[in-house]
Design a protein around this motif. Structure first.
Motif, PDB file in Angstrom:
ATOM      1  N   ASP A  95       0.835  -1.209   0.000  1.00  0.00           N
ATOM      2  CA  ASP A  95       0.000   0.000   0.000  1.00  0.00           C
ATOM      3  C   ASP A  95       0.868   1.257   0.000  1.00  0.00           C
ATOM      4  N   LEU A  96       1.880   1.275   0.852  1.00  0.00           N
ATOM      5  CA  LEU A  96       2.743   2.460   0.942  1.00  0.00           C
ATOM      6  C   LEU A  96       3.568   2.641  -0.328  1.00  0.00           C
ATOM      7  N   SER A  97       3.910   1.530  -0.965  1.00  0.00           N
ATOM      8  CA  SER A  97       4.787   1.609  -2.139  1.00  0.00           C
ATOM      9  C   SER A  97       4.141   2.351  -3.304  1.00  0.00           C
ATOM     10  N   TYR A  98       2.808   2.487  -3.289  1.00  0.00           N
ATOM     11  CA  TYR A  98       2.150   3.258  -4.355  1.00  0.00           C
ATOM     12  C   TYR A  98       2.471   4.744  -4.249  1.00  0.00           C
ATOM     13  N   PHE A  99       2.973   5.150  -3.081  1.00  0.00           N
ATOM     14  CA  PHE A  99       3.192   6.580  -2.855  1.00  0.00           C
ATOM     15  C   PHE A  99       4.655   6.966  -2.714  1.00  0.00           C
ATOM     16  N   GLY A 100       5.504   5.996  -2.390  1.00  0.00           N
ATOM     17  CA  GLY A 100       6.918   6.324  -2.254  1.00  0.00           C
ATOM     18  C   GLY A 100       7.624   5.345  -1.332  1.00  0.00           C
ATOM     19  N   GLU A 101       8.827   5.684  -0.945  1.00  0.00           N
ATOM     20  CA  GLU A 101       9.605   4.848  -0.038  1.00  0.00           C
ATOM     21  C   GLU A 101       9.766   5.602   1.270  1.00  0.00           C
ATOM     22  N   VAL A 154      15.156  -1.487   9.739  1.00  0.00           N
ATOM     23  CA  VAL A 154      14.722  -0.700  10.888  1.00  0.00           C
ATOM     24  C   VAL A 154      13.195  -0.619  10.987  1.00  0.00           C
ATOM     25  N   GLY A 155      12.580  -0.086   9.947  1.00  0.00           N
ATOM     26  CA  GLY A 155      11.133   0.101   9.980  1.00  0.00           C
ATOM     27  C   GLY A 155      10.797   1.517   9.565  1.00  0.00           C
ATOM     28  N   TYR A 156       9.674   2.038  10.093  1.00  0.00           N
ATOM     29  CA  TYR A 156       9.225   3.374   9.720  1.00  0.00           C
ATOM     30  C   TYR A 156       9.322   4.310  10.911  1.00  0.00           C
ATOM     31  N   ASP A 157       9.734   5.530  10.635  1.00  0.00           N
ATOM     32  CA  ASP A 157       9.677   6.579  11.655  1.00  0.00           C
ATOM     33  C   ASP A 157       8.221   7.016  11.776  1.00  0.00           C
ATOM     34  N   VAL A 158       7.681   6.924  12.992  1.00  0.00           N
ATOM     35  CA  VAL A 158       6.253   7.146  13.194  1.00  0.00           C
ATOM     36  C   VAL A 158       5.834   8.557  12.761  1.00  0.00           C
ATOM     37  N   ASP A 159       6.564   9.571  13.221  1.00  0.00           N
ATOM     38  CA  ASP A 159       6.218  10.951  12.859  1.00  0.00           C
ATOM     39  C   ASP A 159       6.227  11.145  11.342  1.00  0.00           C
ATOM     40  N   ARG A 160       7.286  10.675  10.732  1.00  0.00           N
ATOM     41  CA  ARG A 160       7.433  10.822   9.289  1.00  0.00           C
ATOM     42  C   ARG A 160       6.272  10.147   8.561  1.00  0.00           C
ATOM     43  N   LEU A 161       5.961   8.914   8.966  1.00  0.00           N
ATOM     44  CA  LEU A 161       4.931   8.172   8.253  1.00  0.00           C
ATOM     45  C   LEU A 161       3.559   8.839   8.413  1.00  0.00           C
ATOM     46  N   ILE A 162       3.292   9.384   9.580  1.00  0.00           N
ATOM     47  CA  ILE A 162       2.037  10.122   9.783  1.00  0.00           C
ATOM     48  C   ILE A 162       1.955  11.302   8.815  1.00  0.00           C
ATOM     49  N   THR A 163       3.044  12.057   8.734  1.00  0.00           N
ATOM     50  CA  THR A 163       3.073  13.206   7.824  1.00  0.00           C
ATOM     51  C   THR A 163       2.842  12.772   6.377  1.00  0.00           C
ATOM     52  N   GLU A 164       3.524  11.715   5.978  1.00  0.00           N
ATOM     53  CA  GLU A 164       3.405  11.246   4.597  1.00  0.00           C
ATOM     54  C   GLU A 164       1.990  10.761   4.305  1.00  0.00           C
ATOM     55  N   ARG A 178      -0.774  11.599   5.771  1.00  0.00           N
ATOM     56  CA  ARG A 178      -1.703  12.732   5.705  1.00  0.00           C
ATOM     57  C   ARG A 178      -1.608  13.403   4.335  1.00  0.00           C
ATOM     58  N   LYS A 179      -0.408  13.485   3.821  1.00  0.00           N
ATOM     59  CA  LYS A 179      -0.225  14.072   2.487  1.00  0.00           C
ATOM     60  C   LYS A 179      -0.897  13.182   1.427  1.00  0.00           C
ATOM     61  N   CYS A 180      -0.644  11.876   1.505  1.00  0.00           N
ATOM     62  CA  CYS A 180      -1.246  10.933   0.555  1.00  0.00           C
ATOM     63  C   CYS A 180      -2.766  11.079   0.526  1.00  0.00           C
ATOM     64  N   LEU A 181      -3.354  11.230   1.698  1.00  0.00           N
ATOM     65  CA  LEU A 181      -4.813  11.261   1.804  1.00  0.00           C
ATOM     66  C   LEU A 181      -5.400  12.639   1.535  1.00  0.00           C
ATOM     67  N   GLY A 182      -4.550  13.610   1.249  1.00  0.00           N
ATOM     68  CA  GLY A 182      -5.065  14.964   1.001  1.00  0.00           C
ATOM     69  C   GLY A 182      -5.457  15.672   2.275  1.00  0.00           C
ATOM     70  N   LEU A 183      -4.868  15.249   3.396  1.00  0.00           N
ATOM     71  CA  LEU A 183      -5.208  15.878   4.680  1.00  0.00           C
ATOM     72  C   LEU A 183      -4.204  16.959   5.049  1.00  0.00           C
ATOM     73  N   SER A 241     -11.651  12.651   0.849  1.00  0.00           N
ATOM     74  CA  SER A 241     -10.541  13.610   0.756  1.00  0.00           C
ATOM     75  C   SER A 241      -9.520  13.160  -0.282  1.00  0.00           C
ATOM     76  N   PHE A 242      -9.209  11.866  -0.275  1.00  0.00           N
ATOM     77  CA  PHE A 242      -8.225  11.347  -1.230  1.00  0.00           C
ATOM     78  C   PHE A 242      -8.634  11.629  -2.667  1.00  0.00           C
ATOM     79  N   TYR A 243      -9.915  11.459  -2.954  1.00  0.00           N
ATOM     80  CA  TYR A 243     -10.364  11.592  -4.343  1.00  0.00           C
ATOM     81  C   TYR A 243     -10.696  13.021  -4.740  1.00  0.00           C
ATOM     82  N   LEU A 244     -10.748  13.928  -3.766  1.00  0.00           N
ATOM     83  CA  LEU A 244     -10.986  15.335  -4.096  1.00  0.00           C
ATOM     84  C   LEU A 244      -9.740  15.947  -4.705  1.00  0.00           C
ATOM     85  N   ASP A 245      -9.938  16.865  -5.649  1.00  0.00           N
ATOM     86  CA  ASP A 245      -8.788  17.556  -6.228  1.00  0.00           C
ATOM     87  C   ASP A 245      -8.242  18.549  -5.223  1.00  0.00           C
ATOM     88  N   ASP A 246      -6.950  18.692  -5.240  1.00  0.00           N
ATOM     89  CA  ASP A 246      -6.320  19.628  -4.291  1.00  0.00           C
ATOM     90  C   ASP A 246      -6.742  21.066  -4.601  1.00  0.00           C
TER      91      ASP A 246
END
Lengths: 212, 212
Positions: free
Chosen positions: A56-62, A68-78, A80-85, B207-212
């Motif tokens: 799922d994450l690979s559709y948006f980037g690395e 190690v895994g994922y940095d929690v803060d970073r992944l939350i930010t990413e 939110r960006k993916c979802l348009g939040l 939100s995901f499907y809305l245009d920015d």
DNA sequence: GTGTGTGAAAGTATTCACAGCC
DNA sequence: GGCTGTGAATACTTTCACACAC
């Protein structure tokens, strides 16, 4: 030119709701003070397969670090960006009965960047009262309100009998997406995004899986 | 012996919620006085493909007449049987706030064979009041109530903070299925059937499907 | 002719399994 | 050793297309 956004159409539809579940769990994990999480841990918490999360994450980037895994803060930010939040959306609720009021009072609403900018009802009795989203307006004022204010999402909590008509009106006035809680199978003509939440379908689905 | 029912496990998961949508549309069609419907007509109304409907129905039997279509009354009866709606299910609601009250007052509930047999809340202030499902009981009485009464479905409309604990308690007491409206990603240990309805996931998906 | 029921084909989604990096 | 990112494999779902029944 139906779907303008190239990125979005290449993401499987099934992935999108899962992203929001990952986000919620990550916020929980963040609140616990944990700073790093692996796909295995996160999968354990949301009840899915680690590979599912990574895919799922690979559709948006690395977003992770191997070994190690994922940095929690970073992944939350990413996420939110993916979802348009990463910016806020304006929401109206039409129907200020118990359900509309319950949704309006839901605190997570504003917290995730959704601004409730208006509530509407057709009943004279409630117009002007506050049901959690400012003074309730008459549904007669719907179109002029949508003209004057950008409305991104309309939530429908009216009785079934008028729901389709209200949806036609808000979509006609230019609202691009609708979340319908009324117990009808609604449709939208314009290229509006429509989602349905339906108690009766949920109950019947449970019923199917229950033993006789 | 995990899944006892051979018939059910051979039905695709994606088919089940659609059956309930067909049923709803068919009841509408029945109310209009129409007695026969083709897969094409029904598909037009629910917004799907005729072949989808025929395939979905084919998992359960042959309900149509070639060259004619489906008898509306017959198909409604058959679908209700497929979905396990040919007998009634006992439901409780835990959390008698606005949302719980809205659900309790939903009229389609009883009409489809779901009996609301109890409502629970932890607040002293509401215990004993009627919120649409008889006098609200204290959550302390949950386990003894479940002992004495067959409960098929528990609907959770409590605050997020206590939702998982309540789910553990009802499942532990033997309730086989849970419909969770609390904004958490819940899980159940026992082989209980769990479904989630989640405003925040729905909003984020839009939100995901809305245009920015 | 009309429309169902259904194998076969096409399209999606999930899971596996491993190379590559920490 | 541990964990990510991802092509390949598997599983699931939808759609097509046509034999068959009315």
């Amino acid at each position: 030119m139906p779907q303008s956004n190239h990125r979005k159409s290449s993401v499987p539809a099934a992935t999108v709701p899962r992203l929001s579940q990952y986000l919620r769990k990550l916020q929980e994990i963040q609140n616990r003070g944990t700073t790093t999480v692996s796909s295995r841990q996160l999968a354990g918490e949301v009840g899915t397969n680690p590979a599912q999360i990574r895919k799922d994450l690979s559709y948006f980037g690395e977003f992770g670090i191997r070994g190690v895994g994922y940095d929690v803060d970073r992944l939350i930010t990413e996420l939110r960006k993916c979802l348009g939040l990463d910016h806020s959306w304006n929401v109206i609720i039409i129907g200020s009965g118990k359900l509309g009021t319950a949704l309006a009072r839901y605190r997570g609403f504003q917290k995730q960047g959704f601004n409730l900018i208006g509530m509407f009802d057709s009943s004279r009795k409630v117009v002007g009262k506050n049901r959690g989203g400012g003074p309730v307006m008459s549904t007669e004022k719907l179109e002029p309100f949508i003209e004057k204010n950008r409305v991104d999402i309309a939530i429908i909590t009216t009785p079934a009998a008028v729901a389709q008509m209200i949806i036609d009106r808000v979509v006609g006035a230019g609202v691009p997406s609708v979340l319908n809680f009324a117990p009808i199978r609604a449709h939208a003509d314009k290229p509006a995004i429509l989602r349905q939440v339906d108690l009766s379908t949920e109950l019947m689905t449970l019923s199917f899986y229950l033993d006789d």
